[in-house]
Design a protein around this motif. Structure first.
Motif, mmCIF file in Angstrom:
data_model
loop_
_atom_site.group_PDB
_atom_site.id
_atom_site.type_symbol
_atom_site.label_atom_id
_atom_site.label_comp_id
_atom_site.label_asym_id
_atom_site.label_seq_id
_atom_site.Cartn_x
_atom_site.Cartn_y
_atom_site.Cartn_z
ATOM 1 N N THR A 85 15.202 65.639 60.261
ATOM 2 C CA THR A 85 15.113 65.072 58.915
ATOM 3 C C THR A 85 14.036 65.751 58.080
ATOM 4 N N ASP A 123 31.422 72.103 56.920
ATOM 5 C CA ASP A 123 30.270 71.233 57.145
ATOM 6 C C ASP A 123 29.685 71.423 58.543
ATOM 7 N N GLN A 185 22.676 68.928 55.959
ATOM 8 C CA GLN A 185 23.113 67.779 55.173
ATOM 9 C C GLN A 185 24.230 67.012 55.858
ATOM 10 N N ALA A 186 25.105 67.711 56.567
ATOM 11 C CA ALA A 186 26.180 67.030 57.292
ATOM 12 C C ALA A 186 25.608 66.117 58.369
ATOM 13 N N ASP A 189 24.042 63.065 56.660
ATOM 14 C CA ASP A 189 25.095 62.155 56.207
ATOM 15 C C ASP A 189 25.640 61.343 57.383
ATOM 16 N N PHE A 190 25.890 62.014 58.501
ATOM 17 C CA PHE A 190 26.400 61.343 59.698
ATOM 18 C C PHE A 190 25.456 60.220 60.116
ATOM 19 N N TYR A 191 24.166 60.499 60.093
ATOM 20 C CA TYR A 191 23.144 59.560 60.543
ATOM 21 C C TYR A 191 23.178 58.257 59.743
ATOM 22 N N ARG A 192 23.597 58.363 58.477
ATOM 23 C CA ARG A 192 23.571 57.199 57.591
ATOM 24 C C ARG A 192 24.906 56.470 57.529
ATOM 25 N N LEU A 193 25.946 57.053 58.104
ATOM 26 C CA LEU A 193 27.279 56.476 58.010
ATOM 27 C C LEU A 193 27.575 55.568 59.208
ATOM 28 N N TYR A 209 32.833 62.244 61.580
ATOM 29 C CA TYR A 209 32.814 63.290 60.553
ATOM 30 C C TYR A 209 34.166 63.363 59.841
ATOM 31 N N PHE A 212 35.047 60.444 57.458
ATOM 32 C CA PHE A 212 34.324 60.434 56.185
ATOM 33 C C PHE A 212 34.470 61.752 55.425
ATOM 34 N N LYS A 214 34.330 65.052 56.314
ATOM 35 C CA LYS A 214 33.642 66.300 56.640
ATOM 36 C C LYS A 214 34.642 67.291 57.245
#
Length: 241
Positions: A85, A123, A185-186, A189-193, A209, A212, A214
């Motif tokens: 991060t 991605d 960034q991919a 994004d995964f971490y937050r989904l 992935y 959503f 990717k």
């Protein structure tokens, strides 16, 4: 483009507890994997990410770089995402901690995908190999993948895909090899989904992935990874070493 390798390393293992700290020719499995990743000369940096003080100390005491995982995680992607991060990095390559004989060629193939991706259509990228025997195709432990005409993954499954409703039509079957390269960034994004039903059903994180939107570029390889999942695998690795 700044490229790093991250090696997620859990101490616990259902089939072989503490396997990463086992002795393999005078060094632990995780140290040999770390040194093999450095030895590919493909990365600007290499890190081990772990929930274990023992593994952390093993790497750091040998002059390596390790990051302690702050949280418990459901998947390797989650663990890696937390670790990177705050790192200044463009591309993250996931190297499995139990593969001390990792080869440079398949990793270089993944990195090449992004070097050629001027339009940033990819991605993440991963590997697949053709399988032909009926036993391999039907084995639910072999994750299968189908791709579109441009090599992007359409779906992953433990089931037989595509189903052979018609034979002799030239269908090829591919096994997914779980080595990934991610745009940072991919990963974030995964971490937050949230986990959705497909991932929960198949127990395959790569489906998150796809669910959503990717895009996963698959690269065909002949490489067969040598992982250490059981004590028998460790004995074979000692012989190979």
């Amino acid at each position: 483009m700044k490229i790093i390798a991250v090696i997620p390393a859990r101490y616990a293992s259902t089939r072989f507890p503490a396997k990463l700290m086992q002795n393999l020719g005078g060094k632990t499995v995780i140290l040999r994997t770390y040194e093999a990743a450095i030895g590919t000369h493909l990365f600007d940096d290499v890190f081990v990410v772990t929930d274990s003080v023992l593994i952390f100390d093993e790497i750091v005491s040998k002059g390596g770089k390790a990051i302690m995982s702050v949280k418990e995680h459901e998947s390797g992607s989650d663990r890696i995402a937390e670790a990177v991060t705050n790192l200044d990095v463009d591309l993250v390559v996931n190297v499995q901690g139990d593969e001390p004989f990792i080869a440079a060629e398949p990793l270089a193939q993944l990195i090449a995908v992004f070097r050629k991706d001027d339009e940033r259509k990819t991605d993440l990228a991963s590997l697949m190999r053709e399988i032909k025997s009926e036993d391999e195709i039907k084995n639910p432990n072999n994750v299968k993948v189908v791709v579109d005409q441009n090599g992007f993954a359409l779906y992953f499954s433990r089931s037989v895909i595509p189903y052979p409703r018609e034979v002799n039509v030239g269908v090829r079957y591919f096994q997914h090899i779980g080595i990934y390269a991610f745009r940072k960034q991919a990963l974030l994004d995964f971490y937050r989904l949230p986990m959705k039903s497909l991932e929960a059903s198949e127990k395959l994180e790569q489906l998150r992935y796809l669910e959503f939107g990717k895009r996963i570029r698959m690269v065909e390889t002949q490489h067969v990874s040598i992982g250490i999942d059981t004590p028998e695998d460790l004995e074979q690795a000692r012989k190979l070493l």
